[in-house]
Design a protein around this motif. Structure first.
Motif, PDB file in Angstrom:
ATOM      1  N   ASP A   1       7.113 -22.113  17.913  1.00 43.94           N
ATOM      2  CA  ASP A   1       6.983 -22.756  16.605  1.00 43.94           C
ATOM      3  C   ASP A   1       6.017 -23.935  16.739  1.00 43.94           C
ATOM      4  O   ASP A   1       6.191 -24.786  17.611  1.00 43.94           O
ATOM      5  CB  ASP A   1       8.387 -23.236  16.193  1.00 43.94           C
ATOM      6  N   PRO A   2       4.997 -24.027  15.874  1.00 42.20           N
ATOM      7  CA  PRO A   2       3.998 -25.093  16.033  1.00 42.20           C
ATOM      8  C   PRO A   2       4.617 -26.491  15.987  1.00 42.20           C
ATOM      9  O   PRO A   2       4.171 -27.387  16.711  1.00 42.20           O
ATOM     10  CB  PRO A   2       3.044 -24.870  14.860  1.00 42.20           C
TER      11      PRO A   2
ATOM     12  N   ASP B   1      -3.910 -22.867  24.594  1.00 42.39           N
ATOM     13  CA  ASP B   1      -3.625 -23.789  23.505  1.00 42.39           C
ATOM     14  C   ASP B   1      -4.698 -24.868  23.466  1.00 42.39           C
ATOM     15  O   ASP B   1      -5.069 -25.349  22.414  1.00 42.39           O
ATOM     16  CB  ASP B   1      -2.263 -24.462  23.719  1.00 42.39           C
TER      17      ASP B   1
ATOM     18  N   ARG C   1      -1.085 -13.356  20.016  1.00 44.12           N
ATOM     19  CA  ARG C   1      -2.481 -12.952  19.893  1.00 44.12           C
ATOM     20  C   ARG C   1      -2.644 -11.500  20.327  1.00 44.12           C
ATOM     21  O   ARG C   1      -1.899 -11.019  21.162  1.00 44.12           O
ATOM     22  CB  ARG C   1      -3.348 -13.869  20.759  1.00 44.12           C
TER      23      ARG C   1
ATOM     24  N   THR D   1      -7.343 -10.999  17.480  1.00 49.79           N
ATOM     25  CA  THR D   1      -7.710 -12.380  17.768  1.00 49.79           C
ATOM     26  C   THR D   1      -9.199 -12.509  18.062  1.00 49.79           C
ATOM     27  O   THR D   1      -9.886 -13.379  17.526  1.00 49.79           O
ATOM     28  CB  THR D   1      -6.903 -12.896  18.971  1.00 49.79           C
TER      29      THR D   1
ATOM     30  N   GLY E   1       6.043 -16.300  18.620  1.00 55.56           N
ATOM     31  CA  GLY E   1       5.379 -17.343  19.397  1.00 55.56           C
ATOM     32  C   GLY E   1       6.073 -18.676  19.182  1.00 55.56           C
ATOM     33  O   GLY E   1       6.933 -18.816  18.314  1.00 55.56           O
TER      34      GLY E   1
ATOM     35  N   SER F   1     -11.461 -12.380  15.083  1.00 57.51           N
ATOM     36  CA  SER F   1     -11.265 -13.332  13.989  1.00 57.51           C
ATOM     37  C   SER F   1     -12.409 -14.337  13.935  1.00 57.51           C
ATOM     38  O   SER F   1     -13.092 -14.587  14.930  1.00 57.51           O
ATOM     39  CB  SER F   1      -9.928 -14.057  14.158  1.00 57.51           C
TER      40      SER F   1
ATOM     41  N   PRO G   1      -6.446 -23.677  17.884  1.00 55.74           N
ATOM     42  CA  PRO G   1      -5.342 -23.498  16.941  1.00 55.74           C
ATOM     43  C   PRO G   1      -5.184 -22.050  16.462  1.00 55.74           C
ATOM     44  O   PRO G   1      -4.727 -21.824  15.347  1.00 55.74           O
ATOM     45  CB  PRO G   1      -5.738 -24.428  15.785  1.00 55.74           C
ATOM     46  N   LEU G   2      -5.534 -21.069  17.292  1.00 55.70           N
ATOM     47  CA  LEU G   2      -5.364 -19.667  16.896  1.00 55.70           C
ATOM     48  C   LEU G   2      -3.879 -19.329  16.915  1.00 55.70           C
ATOM     49  O   LEU G   2      -3.148 -19.765  17.799  1.00 55.70           O
ATOM     50  CB  LEU G   2      -6.103 -18.745  17.871  1.00 55.70           C
ATOM     51  N   GLU G   3      -3.446 -18.500  15.927  1.00 57.33           N
ATOM     52  CA  GLU G   3      -2.006 -18.230  15.860  1.00 57.33           C
ATOM     53  C   GLU G   3      -1.579 -17.256  16.954  1.00 57.33           C
ATOM     54  O   GLU G   3      -2.379 -16.512  17.514  1.00 57.33           O
ATOM     55  CB  GLU G   3      -1.635 -17.686  14.480  1.00 57.33           C
ATOM     56  N   ARG G   4      -0.290 -17.321  17.286  1.00 59.41           N
ATOM     57  CA  ARG G   4       0.315 -16.433  18.278  1.00 59.41           C
ATOM     58  C   ARG G   4       1.359 -15.585  17.581  1.00 59.41           C
ATOM     59  O   ARG G   4       1.914 -16.009  16.583  1.00 59.41           O
ATOM     60  CB  ARG G   4       0.954 -17.253  19.395  1.00 59.41           C
TER      61      ARG G   4
END
Ligand code: ATP
Ligand code: MG
Lengths: 271, 270
Positions: free
Chosen positions: A5-6, A221, A245, A250, A3, A253, A240-243
């Motif tokens: 990069d934040p 997002d 997913r 997901t 995913g 969670s 702010p859930l991580e990817r």
């Protein structure tokens, strides 16, 4: 490919937004006795590469908003900027997937020819065109259906064709109006994952309108929550859930549950 | 496989049923004239009529008359329909023109074509031109209205889609407007074809132009012994009407195979 990069996403968000909506208002039949205010005041930005969902109850003015964002409809007041310039018409690097695929796909053209429409308009040569058609049909995981007519396919497959045709335009930004509202739950999950994959592979910005809170949390997002008609922005919620997913991971969670609950509260108090 | 053979079976039984009805009607006709219920001086027997029909079918006169009728009909229809598609499209695409012209079109549509027949006869006499004019005129107004509605009936989602796909000008017209209007135009054409044939026969019967209509009139004037010929010719015009209508229905099915009303009825031709 992982995913985004934040830190990159954050840097992008700091830059100029792709889409910028400023105090947008839209009234139908303005100036007549039938005047109907659909959008009261909506402002938000969409950064490059971002996935933004707009949620709101039925009749809130979501379709109206999306048509304003795409340049299909002029605002009554306020402004929409795409890549820095105010919208006058539908910009070249923007594509739209409509809710009603059975009407937006041309029934008189086969799947291949439907997908070929934007390519012909762009003047792409025959050989390149055929290669592009194969490419986008593959991108939406459609097999050998090119010679069928859209109405010979299932609803889920038809919406894939509509997405493929939109992708054939090589858009920077994709606007989608409740694209998965009329397919069954399983197909819906598949299509949600499909659009996340496509978006990651092709690095496009997506604005998706939905009335389904779970769908918005799973995809976005950020979520723009609208009030009922005439719509205003009630809140803009970060997701702010991580990817990447996954439907099971997901959705089960704890963070997903919290966000979902927060949005439910917003939506139920607004009506 | 079994579904297919079922469909073939249904088709055969429908053909058989229709044949049986035709045979029953013909037999009933024969019975009524044999029993004397039908006055022989105004209604010949079925067998006499059929014998006369068989004689006519091998005579050049019938085929010449049919040719004159078909030529007048086809020319008038082609001219009227082309003009209707052209004018209807222009009016359908331009709202101002539409609003200005539509009252006149609606009015002229309601004028019975028969009312202008004497005028046409005065101007052109018993000629092909007179026939063609009458057919073209009669077909033009209703078809124009049909084309206007078709061109204006583009679905809003289709319209938005065309804008998003940047379809403009001729490409948009040919790729979106015409296919959207096609179902309206096809219905209009099918009706126009049938109406056109009726007008052709009328132009011949009343206006005296060569063709099946005039032949019918001639046999009537020739006295009672020519009565079977009159009926044979009437049957021929009936058959011509059926052929025209079903030919246009077939054409419609082929061209509009993608339309909701026609889906899964015809091979797609892909
Ligand atoms: N063409 C139009 N003319 C007049 N009023 C309209 C028009 N289109 C929509 N409206 C009105 O604007 C409001 C918002 O409609 P819109 O279709 O944008 O809602 P929506 O959020 O997309 O609804 P849904 O979830 O049912 O799709 C509604 O009250 C509707 O009646
Ligand atoms: Mg809507």
């Amino acid at each position: 490919m992982a995913g985004p990069d934040p830190s990159v996403a954050a840097a992008k968000r700091a830059g100029e937004p792709v889409l910028s909506v400023r105090t947008l208002a839209k009234a139908y039949d303005a100036g007549t006795s039938r005047e109907k205010l659909a959008i009261a005041e909506v402002s938000f930005d969409v950064a490059r590469g971002e996935f933004v969902c707009v949620v709101g109850p039925s009749g809130a003015g979501k379709t109206t908003l999306l048509r304003c964002l795409s340049g299909l409809l002029g605002p009554t007041s306020g402004e929409v900027r795409f890549e820095g310039t105010p919208l006058r018409a539908v910009p070249d690097r923007l594509s739209v997937v409509f809710q009603d695929y059975s009407r937006s796909l041309f029934p008189w053209l086969t799947v291949n020819r439907n997908v070929a429409v934007p390519l012909r308009v762009a003047g792409v040569g025959k050989q390149q065109r055929e290669a592009r058609i194969q490419e986008v049909l593959h991108a939406v995981r459609l097999g050998d259906v090119g010679r069928s007519y859209p109405w010979q396919l299932s609803g889920g497959m038809q919406q894939r064709v509509a997405i493929a045709r939109a992708l054939a335009q090589q858009p920077d930004m994709l606007l989608m109006d409740e694209p998965f509202a009329s397919v069954d739950a399983q197909t819906r999950f598949d299509l949600e994952d499909l659009i996340l994959e496509v978006r990651r592979e092709l690095d496009i910005t997506v604005v998706l309108v939905t009335h389904d809170i779970d769908e918005a949390v799973y995809l976005a997002d950020r979520i723009v929550v609208l009030t009922g008609a005439p719509s205003r922005v009630q809140e803009i919620v970060d997701v702010p859930l991580e990817r990447p997913r996954t439907q099971l991971g997901t959705r089960s969670s704890e963070a997903f549950g919290r966000l979902r609950r927060h949005l439910m509260e917003l939506v139920t108090t607004s009506s | 496989m079994s579904a297919d053979s079922g469909r073939v079976g249904a088709r055969w039984s429908s053909i058989a049923a229709r044949t049986a009805v035709v045979v029953a009607v013909l037999a009933g006709w024969e019975y009524l004239s044999a029993s004397g219920s039908l006055d022989a001086s105004s209604f010949p027997s079925m067998t006499d009529t059929m014998a006369e029909l068989a004689r006519q079918l091998v005579s050049a006169d019938l085929w010449t008359a049919l040719w004159h009728t078909v030529r007048g009909w086809a020319t008038g229809l082609a001219i009227g329909a082309s003009l209707a598609v052209l004018v209807g499209t222009l009016l359908g695409l331009n709202r101002f023109a539409y609003l200005s012209v539509i009252p006149v079109v609606e009015f002229l549509k309601t004028v019975p074509v028969i009312a202008i027949l004497p005028l046409a006869i005065v101007v052109w006499g018993a000629t092909l031109q007179m026939k063609v004019f009458l057919v073209a005129f009669g077909v033009f107004w209703p078809l124009t209205i049909q084309v206007i509605y078709g061109v204006r009936a583009v679905d809003p989602v289709v319209r938005d889609t065309a804008v998003v796909l940047r379809l403009r000008g001729v490409r948009r017209f040919v790729g979106v407007t015409l296919p959207s209007a096609a179902p309206f135009i096809a219905t209009g054409l099918r009706v126009a074809a049938a109406v056109g044939l009726i007008l052709t026969i009328i132009a011949e019967l009343i206006g005296g132009a060569k063709g099946l209509g005039l032949s019918i009139l001639t046999t009537v004037n020739a006295g009672p012994q020519r009565l079977p010929a009159t009926y044979a010719l009437i049957l021929v015009t009936g058959v011509a009407g059926v052929v025209v209508t079903s030919a246009f229905a077939r054409l419609e099915r082929r061209v509009l195979h993608w339309h909701e009303s026609q889906r899964n009825l015809a091979p797609t031709g892909v």
